[in-house]
Design a protein around this motif. Structure first.
Motif, short mmCIF file in Angstrom:
data_model
loop_
_atom_site.label_atom_id
_atom_site.label_comp_id
_atom_site.label_asym_id
_atom_site.label_seq_id
_atom_site.Cartn_x
_atom_site.Cartn_y
_atom_site.Cartn_z
N GLN A 6 0.82 -1.21 0.00
CA GLN A 6 0.00 0.00 0.00
C GLN A 6 0.86 1.26 0.00
O GLN A 6 0.54 2.24 -0.67
N CYS A 7 1.95 1.24 0.74
CA CYS A 7 2.85 2.39 0.81
C CYS A 7 3.50 2.65 -0.55
O CYS A 7 3.55 3.79 -1.02
N ILE A 8 3.96 1.60 -1.19
CA ILE A 8 4.57 1.73 -2.51
C ILE A 8 3.55 2.23 -3.52
O ILE A 8 3.83 3.13 -4.32
N LEU A 9 2.36 1.68 -3.49
CA LEU A 9 1.30 2.09 -4.40
C LEU A 9 0.94 3.56 -4.18
O LEU A 9 0.80 4.33 -5.14
N ARG A 10 0.82 3.96 -2.94
CA ARG A 10 0.51 5.35 -2.61
C ARG A 10 1.61 6.29 -3.10
O ARG A 10 1.32 7.36 -3.67
N CYS A 11 2.86 5.90 -2.93
CA CYS A 11 3.98 6.72 -3.41
C CYS A 11 3.95 6.86 -4.93
O CYS A 11 4.20 7.94 -5.46
N LEU A 12 3.63 5.78 -5.63
CA LEU A 12 3.54 5.84 -7.09
C LEU A 12 2.41 6.76 -7.55
O LEU A 12 2.55 7.49 -8.52
N VAL A 13 1.30 6.71 -6.85
CA VAL A 13 0.18 7.58 -7.19
C VAL A 13 0.57 9.04 -6.97
O VAL A 13 0.33 9.89 -7.84
N TYR A 14 1.19 9.35 -5.84
CA TYR A 14 1.62 10.72 -5.56
C TYR A 14 2.64 11.20 -6.58
O TYR A 14 2.59 12.33 -7.05
N LEU A 15 3.56 10.33 -6.94
CA LEU A 15 4.57 10.66 -7.94
C LEU A 15 3.92 10.97 -9.28
O LEU A 15 4.29 11.93 -9.97
N SER A 16 2.93 10.19 -9.66
CA SER A 16 2.21 10.44 -10.91
C SER A 16 1.46 11.76 -10.86
O SER A 16 1.47 12.52 -11.83
N ILE A 17 0.82 12.02 -9.74
CA ILE A 17 0.05 13.26 -9.60
C ILE A 17 0.97 14.48 -9.72
O ILE A 17 0.59 15.48 -10.31
N VAL A 18 2.16 14.38 -9.21
CA VAL A 18 3.10 15.50 -9.26
C VAL A 18 3.80 15.58 -10.62
O VAL A 18 3.96 16.67 -11.18
N SER A 19 4.21 14.46 -11.17
CA SER A 19 5.03 14.49 -12.38
C SER A 19 4.26 14.92 -13.63
O SER A 19 4.84 15.54 -14.52
N ILE A 20 2.99 14.63 -13.71
CA ILE A 20 2.22 15.01 -14.91
C ILE A 20 2.12 16.53 -15.05
O ILE A 20 2.45 17.07 -16.11
N PRO A 21 1.72 17.28 -14.02
CA PRO A 21 1.68 18.75 -14.20
C PRO A 21 3.07 19.37 -14.36
O PRO A 21 3.22 20.35 -15.10
N VAL A 22 4.07 18.81 -13.70
CA VAL A 22 5.42 19.35 -13.85
C VAL A 22 5.90 19.16 -15.28
O VAL A 22 6.46 20.09 -15.90
N THR A 23 5.68 17.99 -15.85
CA THR A 23 6.07 17.73 -17.24
C THR A 23 5.30 18.63 -18.20
O THR A 23 5.88 19.21 -19.13
N ALA A 24 4.01 18.77 -17.98
CA ALA A 24 3.20 19.65 -18.83
C ALA A 24 3.68 21.09 -18.73
O ALA A 24 3.78 21.80 -19.74
N GLY A 25 4.00 21.53 -17.53
CA GLY A 25 4.52 22.89 -17.34
C GLY A 25 5.84 23.10 -18.05
O GLY A 25 6.08 24.15 -18.65
N TRP A 26 6.72 22.10 -17.99
CA TRP A 26 8.00 22.19 -18.68
C TRP A 26 7.81 22.30 -20.20
O TRP A 26 8.46 23.10 -20.86
N ILE A 27 6.89 21.51 -20.74
CA ILE A 27 6.64 21.56 -22.18
C ILE A 27 6.09 22.93 -22.58
O ILE A 27 6.53 23.51 -23.57
N VAL A 28 5.15 23.46 -21.81
CA VAL A 28 4.61 24.79 -22.10
C VAL A 28 5.72 25.84 -22.03
O VAL A 28 5.83 26.69 -22.91
N TYR A 29 6.56 25.76 -21.02
CA TYR A 29 7.66 26.71 -20.89
C TYR A 29 8.59 26.67 -22.09
O TYR A 29 8.92 27.70 -22.68
#
Length: 87
Positions: A6-29
């Motif tokens: 559960q801890c690993i799964l939760r960390c992967l979900v949080y990582l996905s939630i953070v990495s998608i907007p960061v990547t999108a922001g980088w592409i826009v920039y």
């Protein structure tokens, strides 16, 4: 093991939630606000240097570089986000 799973799964979900907007922001920039955004070149070369590294590793960068200048003109973004080449 269930708690660890559960801890690993939760960390992967949080990582996905953070990495998608960061990547999108980088592409826009890199496409709109970066000082070199108006220099033409391949899309992937405008967002990462990985493209350049792979072409050098494959030994095809010289040919690809000439082809890019034939396609995009005298100045082309060929070296990644912060790099461009002159023909």
């Amino acid at each position: 093991t269930n708690i660890l799973y559960q801890c690993i799964l939760r960390c992967l979900v949080y990582l996905s939630i953070v990495s998608i907007p960061v990547t999108a922001g980088w592409i826009v920039y890199t496409q709109i606000f970066h000082p070199l955004a108006r220099i033409p070149g391949p899309f992937i070369a405008s967002i990462t240097r990985l493209w350049y590294v792979l072409k050098v590793q494959q030994g095809s960068f010289d040919k690809v570089n000439r082809d890019l200048h034939d396609r995009y003109g005298r100045v082309a973004r060929t070296l990644g986000v912060g790099g461009y080449g002159f023909n």
